[in-house]
Design a protein around this motif. Structure first.
Motif, PDB file in Angstrom:
ATOM      1  N   GLU A  37      -6.344  26.168  22.357  1.00 21.29           N
ATOM      2  CA  GLU A  37      -7.166  25.809  21.226  1.00 21.29           C
ATOM      3  C   GLU A  37      -6.622  24.539  20.471  1.00 21.29           C
ATOM      4  OE1 GLU A  37     -10.069  27.012  19.718  1.00 21.29           O
ATOM      5  OE2 GLU A  37     -10.127  28.723  21.386  1.00 21.29           O
ATOM      6  N   VAL A  38      -7.371  23.403  20.417  1.00 22.10           N
ATOM      7  CA  VAL A  38      -6.853  22.363  19.790  1.00 22.10           C
ATOM      8  C   VAL A  38      -6.486  22.726  18.307  1.00 22.10           C
ATOM      9  CG1 VAL A  38      -9.100  21.399  19.285  1.00 22.10           C
ATOM     10  CG2 VAL A  38      -7.296  19.830  19.326  1.00 22.10           C
ATOM     11  N   LYS A  39      -7.273  23.423  17.590  1.00 20.76           N
ATOM     12  CA  LYS A  39      -7.094  23.833  16.265  1.00 20.76           C
ATOM     13  C   LYS A  39      -5.854  24.492  16.044  1.00 20.76           C
ATOM     14  CE  LYS A  39      -9.487  26.516  12.493  1.00 20.76           C
ATOM     15  NZ  LYS A  39     -10.642  27.576  12.235  1.00 20.76           N
ATOM     16  N   LEU A  40      -5.301  25.445  17.196  1.00 17.91           N
ATOM     17  CA  LEU A  40      -4.016  25.946  16.831  1.00 17.91           C
ATOM     18  C   LEU A  40      -3.025  24.926  16.875  1.00 17.91           C
ATOM     19  CD1 LEU A  40      -4.470  29.011  18.949  1.00 17.91           C
ATOM     20  CD2 LEU A  40      -4.188  29.045  16.388  1.00 17.91           C
ATOM     21  N   ALA A  41      -2.999  23.892  17.965  1.00 17.37           N
ATOM     22  CA  ALA A  41      -2.081  23.027  18.280  1.00 17.37           C
ATOM     23  C   ALA A  41      -1.941  22.054  16.898  1.00 17.37           C
ATOM     24  CB  ALA A  41      -2.629  21.984  19.359  1.00 17.37           C
ATOM     25  N   HIS A  42      -2.989  21.788  16.502  1.00 15.98           N
ATOM     26  CA  HIS A  42      -3.076  20.806  15.303  1.00 15.98           C
ATOM     27  C   HIS A  42      -2.536  21.534  14.131  1.00 15.98           C
ATOM     28  CE1 HIS A  42      -6.210  17.736  16.909  1.00 15.98           C
ATOM     29  NE2 HIS A  42      -5.073  17.748  17.452  1.00 15.98           N
ATOM     30  N   ALA A  43      -2.691  23.025  13.915  1.00 17.00           N
ATOM     31  CA  ALA A  43      -1.922  23.814  12.846  1.00 17.00           C
ATOM     32  C   ALA A  43      -0.623  23.487  12.751  1.00 17.00           C
ATOM     33  CB  ALA A  43      -2.374  25.271  13.001  1.00 17.00           C
ATOM     34  N   THR A  44       0.161  22.957  13.695  1.00 21.60           N
ATOM     35  CA  THR A  44       1.518  22.987  13.859  1.00 21.60           C
ATOM     36  C   THR A  44       1.814  21.464  12.839  1.00 21.60           C
ATOM     37  OG1 THR A  44       1.611  21.442  15.622  1.00 21.60           O
ATOM     38  CG2 THR A  44       2.046  23.839  16.170  1.00 21.60           C
TER      39      THR A  44
END
Length: 371
Positions: A337-344
């Motif tokens: 998920e791009v959302k998970l990656a961007h959460a970093t």
């Protein structure tokens, strides 16, 4: 296909990682590799087949292409399959099985095609068919062209022979090797996996640095073929290229069982002297002494929306920890998920295209050295 003749050899990989595998194959000294959908094609003889199985980290299987011919109906397939010199490749005392696939062709029934090819082999060679046979003949009928191959690997090549203990949804060693390569890893820098699971990234990185052949601890289907030369194979396997890495490789995980698994797997792989596994949380993570290197992880993805919401906190903690403490290190994250990656909150470069993994599609997100 005599022992001296060159033929086409296909090295299979995950769709989307063909160019990464091609770079590895070229680096390993194979001549003129070409990336094609689903893998890489090289030309060579049986020694190149053996070497590809023994040396190449990113391929899942190695197919020796033994014949190709046009076919538009089953009776034609019967005749042409009978003309293949099966006795040059297969042994009459070793059982075989046939798998077929048909795409955009007049011959469209894969089961019937496999049955006809199996019958041709039995009639011309005398070998028997069995569902659990160790030798697999593959037939691909596409655009009315039948390509016959022998699977020279047997078990998929990610099964290196050392990993007896695994966690849930493990990343295959072949994919781990290709993701490491995509991140620019060449065996000369430390690697740290903060969610190491069964230790795949860490052990693979240590093996690369130590120049250990990935196929050194296992057997292959080509050992059961008529083309096999046991003495030449033993000579090839006996060549030692091992070196002592100049850096160490690190894994951590909050789960004690994962650390126990990783240590046992590293010992079976023979890299226990080069790796360190410690139990700890993401927030406790700190860079080891020495030069900066690569932080790489395959965190959990979650399968339900609720899972992903809770995972955002985990990804955020990972990002905050490496941004705060890992100056100069690069980061690679494999996730769905791009959302998970961007959460970093990490400054990712444009992501790589998604690739299939365990029924999902994952992407590699990576950074330049962190400021």
């Amino acid at each position: 296909m005599t022992k001296d003749k060159d033929f086409e050899i296909f090295l299979a990989t995950v769709p989307g990682l063909e160019s990464v595998l091609c770079a590895e194959v070229r680096l390993k000294g194979f001549k003129q590799p070409v990336a094609v959908p689903g893998g890489v094609v090289i030309r060579g003889g049986w020694p190149e087949v053996w070497r590809a199985n023994l040396w190449v980290r990113g391929t899942s299987r190695v197919l020796a292409r033994i014949a190709s011919f046009p076919v538009v109906h089953l009776s034609q397939l019967d005749k042409r399959a009978c003309r293949v010199p099966w006795g040059d490749i297969l042994r009459p005392d070793v059982a075989f099985r046939v798998e077929a696939s048909c795409t955009a062709s007049r011959v469209y029934h894969a089961g019937a095609a496999a049955e006809r090819i199996g019958k041709a082999i039995t009639q011309t060679l005398g070998a028997t068919q069995a569902e659990d046979a160790p030798v697999l003949v593959r037939a691909r009928i596409e655009q009315n062209i039948c390509t016959l191959s022998v699977d020279t690997s047997g078990d998929l090549l990610h099964r290196r022979g050392y990993k007896q203990a695994i966690n849930r949804a493990p990343l295959r060693e072949t994919m781990a090797a290709l993701f490491l390569r995509q991140c620019g890893y060449n065996g000369q820098e430390p690697v740290l996996d903060p969610m190491c699971g069964s230790g795949t990234f860490v052990i693979e990185a240590a093996e690369i640095a130590a120049r250990l052949n990935p196929g050194r601890a296992r057997h292959f289907a080509f050992e059961l073929l008529a083309t096999f030369d046991a003495q030449a194979w033993q000579t090839m396997r006996a060549v030692k290229s091992e070196r002592t890495p100049q850096v160490r490789f690190y894994g951590s995980d909050r789960d004690e069982g994962a650390i126990t698994m990783s240590r046992a797997n590293a010992e079976r792989a023979g890299v226990q002297d080069y790796v360190t596994f410690t139990q700890g949380t993401i927030s406790e993570l700190r860079p080891p002494p020495g030069p900066a290197g690569l932080v790489i992880a395959n965190p959990p993805y979650g399968t339900r929306i609720g899972d992903k919401q809770s995972l955002i906190l985990l990804y955020r903690a990972l990002g905050q920890t490496v941004l705060t403490h890992f100056t100069g290190w690069r980061v690679g994250i494999v996730t769905t998920e791009v959302k998970l990656a961007h959460a970093t909150g990490l400054p990712f470069l444009p992501p790589e295209a998604p690739v299939p993994h365990g029924g999902l599609r994952v992407s590699l997100y990576q950074t330049a050295p962190l400021p």
